[in-house]
Motif scaffolding. Structure first.
Motif, mmCIF file in Angstrom:
data_model
loop_
_atom_site.group_PDB
_atom_site.id
_atom_site.type_symbol
_atom_site.label_atom_id
_atom_site.label_comp_id
_atom_site.label_asym_id
_atom_site.label_seq_id
_atom_site.Cartn_x
_atom_site.Cartn_y
_atom_site.Cartn_z
ATOM 1 N N ASN A 1 0.835 -1.203 0.000
ATOM 2 C CA ASN A 1 0.000 0.000 0.000
ATOM 3 C C ASN A 1 0.868 1.251 0.000
ATOM 4 O O ASN A 1 1.662 1.481 0.910
ATOM 5 N N ASP A 2 0.676 2.083 -1.016
ATOM 6 C CA ASP A 2 1.498 3.289 -1.171
ATOM 7 C C ASP A 2 1.282 4.322 -0.065
ATOM 8 O O ASP A 2 2.105 5.230 0.098
ATOM 9 N N LYS A 3 0.203 4.184 0.702
ATOM 10 C CA LYS A 3 -0.032 5.169 1.765
ATOM 11 C C LYS A 3 1.022 5.073 2.872
ATOM 12 O O LYS A 3 1.148 5.977 3.698
ATOM 13 N N HIS A 4 1.783 3.972 2.867
ATOM 14 C CA HIS A 4 2.835 3.811 3.868
ATOM 15 C C HIS A 4 4.196 4.306 3.368
ATOM 16 O O HIS A 4 5.188 4.230 4.098
ATOM 17 N N LYS B 1 7.062 6.465 5.418
ATOM 18 C CA LYS B 1 6.729 6.405 6.844
ATOM 19 C C LYS B 1 7.759 5.563 7.610
ATOM 20 O O LYS B 1 8.363 4.644 7.072
#
Length: 278
Positions: free
Chosen positions: A168-171, A174
């Motif tokens: 998942n690119d949202k991570h 991070k």
């Protein structure tokens, strides 16, 4: 869309679980280990190119630890080869509170590739799959830093976070710090294992110099002795490492596994039963 993912350390504590979860999700997984084909050997950088070929993502665990001398140079070279091979994203397993490991993290962060850093506290599985197992089987555990509290984290939770980060690119970009839901001393850990397994396991505090001398007398390799001494001073000696985070809940939407649940599950496997070794 299915990814081609190299799992370096794919037979280890977290790597084998990451690989299994990715395969179950239908992704193409290549195991990075000396026994794999093609072989991946941290001590021989010429083996890395073939393992990286055709991969677009990489999960990295470094053996024995990112803090050891030589790890920084290895991560630098791996990152160079990964970029040349067309890798787009790297997820690095690091240690919570390890300043030397953070130098390796910086290499990945400034690589120009997408990345996620996963800093984990000490593993629950150190007591069932690693160097703490033998004294538990012998029924006598002597360790330094006896009163230090550690929020042990389960490798199942680490693997779930790593898989989420890979897919998942949202991570991207991070840094997550993974801990269990409570912190325990070595004495408390051994007491729980003793009670649930039904075994009489004694715990005795020992000074670090004495512990190091015992390892040397037993012929433990010098690099491993160095690592243990580092972990017991720099990591366990750092009060920030007792901090409990909510990053597992943030990433996975659930609570991390409690140490008691790990002990109950592990006891049923018989790994803490000395008769299992006969």
């Amino acid at each position: 869309m299915k990814d081609n993912i190299l799992v370096i350390g794919g037979t280890g504590k977290t790597g084998r679980k990451v690989a299994s979860k990715l395969v179950n999700l239908g992704h193409n997984v290549r195991i990075g280990s000396r026994s794999a084909s093609p072989a991946f050997d941290w001590d021989h950088s010429e083996t890395w190119r073939e393992s990286l070929q055709g991969m677009n993502k990489v999960y990295i665990t470094f053996q024995p630890d990112l803090a050891v001398p030589g790890a920084l140079e290895a991560i630098e070279e791996l990152t160079r080869q990964a970029k040349r091979s067309g890798v787009k994203k790297m997820v690095l397993l690091s240690g919570k509170g390890e300043r030397e490991a953070e130098l390796c993290e910086q290499v990945v962060m400034h690589s120009g590739l997408d990345f996620t850093i996963v800093r984990a506290s000490w593993f629950n599985q150190n007591f069932s799959e690693s160097f703490f197992l033998e004294p538990i089987l012998e029924g006598f555990v002597a360790l330094p830093q006896a009163e230090v509290k550690v929020p042990y984290v389960d490798t199942e939770d680490i693997a779930d976070v790593a898989v989420a980060a890979l897919l998942n690119d949202k991570h991207n970009g991070k840094t997550y710090q993974l801990t269990g839901p409570r912190a325990l001393t070595f004495k408390e850990v051994i007491a729980e294992i003793s009670e649930v397994s039904g075994r009489d396991i004694a715990f005795t505090p020992i000074a670090l110099p004495a512990y190091v001398n015992v390892m040397k007398q037993q012929g433990v390799p010098a690099d491993f002795v160095w690592l243990i001494e580092y972990l017991f001073t720099e990591v366990l000696g750092n009060p920030n490492n007792a901090e409990i985070t909510n990053d597992i809940e943030h990433v996975l939407g659930r609570q991390p596994k409690d140490f008691s649940d790990y002990v109950k599950e592990t006891t049923t496997t018989g790994v803490w039963n000395p008769k299992a070794l006969v």
